[in-house]
Motif scaffolding. Structure first.
Motif, PDB file in Angstrom:
ATOM      1  N   UNK A  45      39.566  46.541  31.079  1.00 15.20           N
ATOM      2  CA  UNK A  45      39.039  46.019  32.337  1.00 15.20           C
ATOM      3  C   UNK A  45      40.114  45.243  33.090  1.00 15.20           C
ATOM      4  N   UNK A  46      40.892  44.445  32.380  1.00 13.78           N
ATOM      5  CA  UNK A  46      41.976  43.676  33.016  1.00 13.78           C
ATOM      6  C   UNK A  46      43.035  44.619  33.582  1.00 13.78           C
ATOM      7  N   UNK A  47      43.361  45.662  32.836  1.00 19.19           N
ATOM      8  CA  UNK A  47      44.350  46.635  33.301  1.00 19.19           C
ATOM      9  C   UNK A  47      43.860  47.338  34.560  1.00 19.19           C
ATOM     10  N   UNK A  48      42.581  47.726  34.583  1.00 16.73           N
ATOM     11  CA  UNK A  48      42.011  48.378  35.762  1.00 16.73           C
ATOM     12  C   UNK A  48      42.011  47.423  36.954  1.00 16.73           C
ATOM     13  N   UNK A  49      41.719  46.152  36.701  1.00 19.37           N
ATOM     14  CA  UNK A  49      41.719  45.151  37.766  1.00 19.37           C
ATOM     15  C   UNK A  49      43.115  44.980  38.356  1.00 19.37           C
TER      16      UNK A  49
END
Length: 94
Positions: free
Chosen positions: A40-44
């Motif tokens: 999720x952090x990478x996608x953000x």
């Protein structure tokens, strides 16, 4: 007495195995949560990066028309045909 001792050892091993399975299950759950958070952090970060790139491109497009042209740009724009082409045009009447 040996049967009782064997039975106690068996029960202890059984309890240890249950505790180990429970710990493994918890560890697996935490690993899944951690991995999901990382994704999720990478996608953000990816979404924010592409948004920044898009904003930069829009700003560059807005400034491109109003920006002052320097000498290199003017020379490139006014360059025209090369000397070989001009000589051929004069020679053959174009």
């Amino acid at each position: 007495m040996a049967k009782v001792k064997d039975r106690l050892i068996f029960e202890t091993k059984k309890m240890d195995a249950v505790a180990q399975r429970k710990a493994n299950r918890e560890q697996k759950l935490r690993a899944k949560e951690s991995h999901a958070n990382k994704l999720a952090e990478k996608a953000k970060r990816k979404r924010e990066h592409f948004q920044e790139v898009e904003e930069w491109a829009n700003a560059a497009a807005r400034n491109r028309g109003s920006a002052l042209q320097d000498d290199a740009d003017e020379m490139f724009l006014k360059k025209g045909q090369n000397k070989k082409r001009e000589a051929a045009n004069r020679k053959y009447g174009f």
